[in-house]
Design a protein around this motif. Structure first.
Motif: not given
Length: 835
Positions: A144-169
């Motif tokens: 989950i990437v914080n894009i409040a400042n699009v010139a300086n995005p950063y990873i704000a959080a991670e979720y490890q599902s162990n399921g090999d996620p390939v698509s999101v909506a």
């Protein structure tokens, strides 16, 4: 004896020379410095009539207001391996596998710029809501990437599902939930509560034995690809319930519009499902080919985007396809945008690059700035396959596999406006070679065709050919000979001294299927489809023989020889050291994919890489020494010479300095045998007259050469700086002429070698300055050529005959008479030339 110094040589910039590898370090710095944007279309997104799609490592924006005539607005390089594009306002969010997530600003459509980037493990899909981008990162889970400042995005959080996620909506009716397709077995569809995006919490899960490959959400439903299409009720994200399925296989990407599902599938093309009733969805149309409106392409769909009544399909090597889908059971094509082409060969001269594109014809680029090649001209030629420039003229010639096109001349006097200037129709022309006013065409099963362009290149005329050799795909002209690469018929050497009646001098059965060839006398380098590069010695054209090979275990499509190296286009770029043709070895390689043609000019290597575009590499050499001076050591009876120089500018990288001595005024390929004492150890052949006499340590600024020279001979010296990645240009010192007491009598030595091919030398001694005339006659007493006609100083002299007449044309095999007169002295003898 003493040795005197003559006039200084003009110090000139010489071609890069790289010595054989002596350790585990690279022989030079091979650096990718530029490329031109082409590549397969594998990702697509649309907003109204504006479509964003991938083309290799580029994102392109095209206006499809008129789908029959789309207009490109702008493009920007992102990275390799583009997986998905998501548009949010003026920003494009692009997943690029291990290269992470890129953010592109399209505020100025004509000049989009990459403004943000964040590294992830293996970014394959992305969706955006609010100030966060949600990235499916395969084994690393969800980023989950914080894009409040699009010139300086950063990873704000991670979720490890162990399921090999390939698509999101993101949920359509409820933006607080993220829905995930997981590809791992026994995984499937998962929902996350992202009310607080920095602390995602699992809400629900539905297991699918084979896993899932794509998910999109519309209203309160989710549509999932898993060996077919499945529908789910997600009105309660904590309780994901499958409602229906349709069995036709679909595993790639998915788009949803008003209850209809459009699935992109590599094998089945585009599959359209009617899922307005989620309990009983049906596949109602499968489209594998688009025909109509001047469009005829197979559908090999990587991705699909829907906007109104249009479907935009990322169609791989077929570009971007637009379908009218107003009637879901009868879609039809209304537009196609193919922005990349298929680049097959390349030639470069004076910073102008000529590239054949089997889709678009001949493309011409200005590469004065190799970092950013700019297309300046183009001419349409169907199925063009090869391009060669005609030296000394403003013409290029291309070969075509199109029935009836054959060999096409192009006037390139103005590269920005190339003009078709003349055509010679052939059933097919695979490759061609240009020399001595003729175009030699490799005409497949029609053999080899000779086309005269010497008088007027605008009106090419066939003067001869040879049809008895078939499968001719590769061809190279060299010294009145043509070398053919003829499939499983191997290699043939043709004497084309008579353009009307080429004669087969010799042939050789090869290991592998020969598809291309280049020649640098006396060696030919043959590209094969299944046995690597074969190196052929054809110093005796009647009996060519294989002396070495290098096999990268992949098909080789093109080969070019430059200096000590053979450059191979074999999907990737391979650089092979062939300084010892009997034992070639790989000096370096660069992963490209699709490499089909290669050319070298100066310090740059140009690769035509099929649907992946043009790659330009720089071969970097260390800085050369300066102030190179050669002096006789006084009072040593002529036995010693001192070479001095100043250290190279980047001396910290220098390992050693190499000193060369030669009787050839240009530094050809050296024989690296180290120091020795006698000049008699020079190898008297055309290709090995430069001797590396010493390698001295870094920091050294002089070398003392001790040898006993042959009187009357001139010797040339050079010094080059060597780093762990190659050698600098060789800087010239002075010419040294060895002089001795005058010979006591007139004398002519027996020509050496005799018999000879390709050249012989005649040495004579003059006790006094004399008017010398040295003439060659044929066996009937007819004058062939005059080798010397003028005054010569006293001393020892040597004249070389290269078996050509006074017009520069090769003579035939036979016995010839030489006559030398000097003052009142006369001598004659015989010499035999064997072709």
């Amino acid at each position: 004896m003493n040795i005197c110094k003559s006039a200084l040589l003009t110090i000139a910039v010489l071609s890069l020379l790289i010595l054989p590898n002596t350790g585990n370090t690279a022989e030079f710095k091979l650096e990718l410095v530029g490329s031109w944007p082409v590549g397969e279309c594998k990702a697509v997104a649309s907003v109204g009539d504006y479509v964003y799609f991938s083309s290799g490592k580029y994102i392109r924006l095209v206006d499809f207001t008129n789908p029959a005539s789309p207009v490109e607005m702008g493009h920007v390089e992102v990275s390799e391996n583009i997986n998905e594009i998501y548009i949010d306002g003026r920003f494009a969010f692009v997943t690029c596998g291990p290269n992470g997530l890129y953010i592109v600003d399209f505020f100025d459509f004509t000049k989009p710029v990459v403004i943000g980037h964040v590294d992830t493990h293996d970014a394959v899909d992305v969706t955006v809501w609010g100030m966060y981008a949600y990235v499916a990162d395969r084994a690393a889970g969800i980023r989950i990437v914080n894009i409040a400042n699009v010139a300086n995005p950063y990873i704000a959080a991670e979720y490890q599902s162990n399921g090999d996620p390939v698509s999101v909506a993101i949920g359509d009716n409820n933006k607080n939930y993220l829905f995930i397709a997981e590809a791992a077995a026994q995984k499937g569809v998962r929902s996350l509560n992202v009310t607080n995006p920095t602390n995602p919490v699992e809400a629900g899960f539905y297991q699918i034995n084979n896993g899932a490959t794509a998910i999109r959400v519309y209203s309160q439903n989710a549509y999932v690809l898993s060996n077919g299409m499945r529908t789910f009720d997600i009105s309660n994200p904590s309780y994901i319930e499958q409602k229906g399925s349709a069995g036709l296989s679909a595993t790639n990407k998915i788009a949803v519009n008003n209850g209809y599902v459009f699935a992109a599938e590599l094998t089945n093309g585009l599959i359209i499902y009617n899922a307005t009733n989620i309990r009983s969805p049906q596949d109602i149309k499968t489209i594998t080919e688009a025909v109509g409106s001047g469009i005829n392409v197979d559908i090999i769909a990587y991705d699909v985007a829907i906007n109104g009544n249009r479907a935009y399909i990322a169609n791989g090597s077929n570009g971007l396809l637009v379908l009218n889908i107003e009637t879901k059971t009868a879609p039809f094509p209304i537009g196609n945008f193919n922005a990349y082409g298929n680049l097959t060969s390349v030639s470069v001269s004076n910073k102008i690059m000529y590239v054949t594109d089997s889709t678009y014809g001949l493309r011409i680029f200005n590469v004065n700035n190799p970092v950013s090649p700019v297309q300046i001209g183009q001419v349409a030629i169907p199925l063009v396959n090869d391009v060669e420039l005609m030296s000394g003229t403003p013409y290029a010639f291309v070969s075509s596999l199109n029935l009836g096109t054959g060999v096409q001349g192009i006037d390139i006097s103005d590269p920005t406006n190339p003009i078709k200037s003349g055509n010679y129709s052939l059933y097919e022309s695979w490759n061609l070679s240009v020399g001595n006013g003729y175009v030699y065409s490799a005409a497949g099963n029609n053999g080899m065709v000779v086309i005269d362009v010497s008088t007027n290149p605008s009106f090419p005329t066939a003067t001869g050919g040879l049809k008895t050799i078939t499968q001719v795909q590769g061809i190279a002209y060299d010294r009145d000979y043509v070398i053919l690469a003829a499939g499983d018929n191997g290699l043939s050497v043709l004497d084309v001294y008579s353009s009307t009646t080429p004669i087969v001098s010799g042939s050789l059965k090869l290991t592998g299927n020969a598809i291309n060839v280049t020649s640098d006398y006396p060696y030919a380098y043959v590209a094969t489809e299944d046995a690597g590069m074969r190196i052929i010695d054809w110093v005796a054209p009647g009996t060519p023989k294989e002396i070495g090979f290098y096999d990268p275990q992949v098909p080789i499509y093109d080969v070019v020889k430059n200096g000590l190296y053979a450059y191979l286009a074999a999907d990737d770029l391979y650089i092979v050291n062939v300084s010892n043709p009997e034992n070639p070895y790989m000096a370096d390689s660069f992963e490209i994919g699709g490499a089909r043609g290669v050319a070298v000019e100066g310090d740059y290597v140009y690769v035509a890489a099929g649907t992946n575009g043009v790659y330009i590499f720089k071969v970097t050499a260390p800085a050369p020494p300066s102030n190179v001076v050669l002096n006789d050591v006084p009072d040593d009876q002529g036995n010693k010479l001192e070479i001095t120089w100043s250290l190279s500018a980047d001396d910290d990288s220098i390992i050693q300095y190499n000193i060369y001595r030669s009787k050839n005024p240009t530094p050809t390929e050296p024989v690296a045998i180290g120091s020795f004492g006698s000049v008699d150890e020079f190898i008297e052949t055309e290709k090995t007259t430069t001797i590396l006499i010493a390698s001295v340590a870094r920091g050294t600024t002089y070398y003392l050469d001790e040898f006993f020279p042959v009187r009357g001979e001139q010797y040339y010296y050079w010094v080059g700086a060597v780093a762990d990645y190659g050698e600098s240009e060789k800087i010239a010192a002075s010419i040294i002429t060895a002089v001795d007491e005058k010979p006591s009598e007139f004398k002519v030595s027996t020509p050496f070698p005799n018999p000879f091919n390709p050249m012989t030398s005649i040495q004579y001694e003059l006790p006094e300055a004399s008017y010398v005339k040295l003439v060659i006659y044929d066996s009937l007493g007819r004058k062939v050529t005059v080798l010397q006609d003028g005054y010569m100083n006293a001393g020892v002299h040597k004249t070389v005959w290269n078996a050509r007449n006074s017009k520069g044309i090769h003579v035939g095999s036979g016995v010839y008479l030489y006559q030398l007169s000097a003052g009142n002295y006369f001598n004659q003898g015989k010499v035999m030339f064997l072709r």
